[in-house]
Design a protein around this motif. Structure first.
Motif, PDB file in Angstrom:
ATOM      1  N   LEU A 113       0.721  -1.350  -0.031  1.00 28.39           N
ATOM      2  CA  LEU A 113       0.023  -0.022   0.060  1.00 28.39           C
ATOM      3  C   LEU A 113       0.918   1.236   0.098  1.00 28.39           C
ATOM      4  O   LEU A 113       0.632   2.043  -0.708  1.00 28.39           O
ATOM      5  CB  LEU A 113      -0.884   0.136   1.304  1.00 28.39           C
ATOM      6  N   LYS A 114       1.711   1.290   0.689  1.00 26.96           N
ATOM      7  CA  LYS A 114       2.802   2.480   0.864  1.00 26.96           C
ATOM      8  C   LYS A 114       3.575   2.585  -0.172  1.00 26.96           C
ATOM      9  O   LYS A 114       3.912   3.836  -0.577  1.00 26.96           O
ATOM     10  CB  LYS A 114       3.632   2.241   2.069  1.00 26.96           C
ATOM     11  N   GLN A 135      -8.835  -2.115 -11.353  1.00 26.69           N
ATOM     12  CA  GLN A 135      -8.822  -1.119 -10.269  1.00 26.69           C
ATOM     13  C   GLN A 135      -9.631   0.047 -10.996  1.00 26.69           C
ATOM     14  O   GLN A 135     -10.543   0.731 -10.112  1.00 26.69           O
ATOM     15  CB  GLN A 135      -7.703  -0.624  -9.600  1.00 26.69           C
ATOM     16  N   ALA A 136      -9.065   0.790 -12.092  1.00 30.55           N
ATOM     17  CA  ALA A 136      -9.691   1.922 -12.669  1.00 30.55           C
ATOM     18  C   ALA A 136     -11.417   1.411 -12.952  1.00 30.55           C
ATOM     19  O   ALA A 136     -12.264   2.367 -12.810  1.00 30.55           O
ATOM     20  CB  ALA A 136      -8.986   2.382 -13.986  1.00 30.55           C
ATOM     21  N   ALA A 169     -10.117  -7.600  12.036  1.00 27.27           N
ATOM     22  CA  ALA A 169      -8.920  -7.565  11.142  1.00 27.27           C
ATOM     23  C   ALA A 169      -9.427  -7.389   9.435  1.00 27.27           C
ATOM     24  O   ALA A 169      -8.942  -6.633   8.895  1.00 27.27           O
ATOM     25  CB  ALA A 169      -7.860  -8.485  11.111  1.00 27.27           C
ATOM     26  N   THR A 170     -10.408  -8.254   9.192  1.00 30.36           N
ATOM     27  CA  THR A 170     -10.918  -8.185   7.915  1.00 30.36           C
ATOM     28  C   THR A 170     -11.436  -7.183   7.422  1.00 30.36           C
ATOM     29  O   THR A 170     -11.579  -6.628   6.544  1.00 30.36           O
ATOM     30  CB  THR A 170     -11.889  -9.712   7.646  1.00 30.36           C
ATOM     31  N   ALA A 195      -9.275  -0.687   4.120  1.00 29.89           N
ATOM     32  CA  ALA A 195      -7.982  -0.068   3.613  1.00 29.89           C
ATOM     33  C   ALA A 195      -8.067  -0.514   2.093  1.00 29.89           C
ATOM     34  O   ALA A 195      -7.502   0.628   1.488  1.00 29.89           O
ATOM     35  CB  ALA A 195      -6.922  -0.859   4.280  1.00 29.89           C
ATOM     36  N   LEU A 196      -8.397  -1.682   1.584  1.00 29.44           N
ATOM     37  CA  LEU A 196      -8.455  -1.932   0.261  1.00 29.44           C
ATOM     38  C   LEU A 196      -9.543  -0.883  -0.486  1.00 29.44           C
ATOM     39  O   LEU A 196      -9.127  -0.575  -1.645  1.00 29.44           O
ATOM     40  CB  LEU A 196      -8.898  -3.509  -0.209  1.00 29.44           C
ATOM     41  N   LEU A 197     -10.521  -0.609  -0.122  1.00 33.66           N
ATOM     42  CA  LEU A 197     -11.439   0.276  -0.732  1.00 33.66           C
ATOM     43  C   LEU A 197     -10.927   1.596  -0.698  1.00 33.66           C
ATOM     44  O   LEU A 197     -10.790   2.368  -1.731  1.00 33.66           O
ATOM     45  CB  LEU A 197     -12.880   0.222   0.035  1.00 33.66           C
TER      46      LEU A 197
END
Length: 207
Positions: free
Chosen positions: A25-26, A52-53, A196-197, A203-205
């Motif tokens: 992510l970073k 993703q786009a 956690a899920t 985070a993924l969104l």
């Protein structure tokens, strides 16, 4: 926070994977396990980014098509048992799940689970197995053991967030996922795997 929960629980392999995802992510890296820069890998990454786009503009059918093509390229570049291939299979399964295409999602999740089992990644295999069981049962939170009002609220908010995503309202989806997370933490405790899920999903969104 998802990484910290896994670390505090002593779930070393899962913590390492979440740490790899965090580093990804970073760094903007979707495939932290990839060790080559072959044309097939480059194509797989580009197709993944295009998916993703497509998701960002709400074109989920196109996103699925692109993820499938990305998966084919990643398998060619990395081999069928690479952890990034398992991750790609899992991503595709979860997208299909969100779209309500459960029967289509299950085989991808089964393959992802098998890769983790064959690689000896026990904790990840268990998580993928739990997600697989959730897919088959239509259950978003396989670790939840209570039916408190807070858990019910958390699940309902999660479902509403999926509906918001389906219509392309990502700001609303983020807001609902945050509220869902608050309710899940109250119902299940801050170190429950479902928390956690939920953190990972949020985070993924946001990614």
């Amino acid at each position: 926070r998802a990484t910290k929960i896994r670390e505090l629980r002593g779930e070393t392999e899962k913590a390492v994977e979440y740490r790899n995802e965090l580093d990804g992510l970073k760094a903007g890296n979707d495939f932290p396990y990839a060790q080559s820069q072959s044309p097939e890998l480059t194509a797989g990454i580009q197709l993944h980014q295009q998916s993703q786009a497509a998701m960002a503009r709400g074109d989920y059918d196109e996103a699925v098509s692109l993820l499938k093509r990305s998966l084919d390229s990643l398998e060619t570049a990395l081999g069928p048992e690479n952890p990034d291939v398992a991750t790609s299979l899992n991503n595709l399964a979860l997208l299909l799940w969100r779209m309500g295409r459960l029967e289509e999602a299950v085989p991808y999740q089964e393959r992802a689970t098998k890769i983790r089992e064959l690689s000896g990644d026990t904790e990840k295999a268990v998580e993928y197995r739990n997600e697989l069981d959730g897919l088959k049962a239509g259950n978003d939170f396989p670790y939840a053991q209570s039916q408190s009002p807070e858990l019910t609220a958390g699940i309902q908010l999660h479902q509403q967030s999926q509906a918001a995503m389906a219509r392309g309202d990502y700001d609303e989806a983020v807001s609902l996922l945050k509220r869902s997370l608050d309710s899940l933490e109250t119902a299940l405790g801050p170190e429950n795997p479902d928390v956690a899920t939920s953190l990972n999903n949020l985070a993924l969104l946001l990614w």
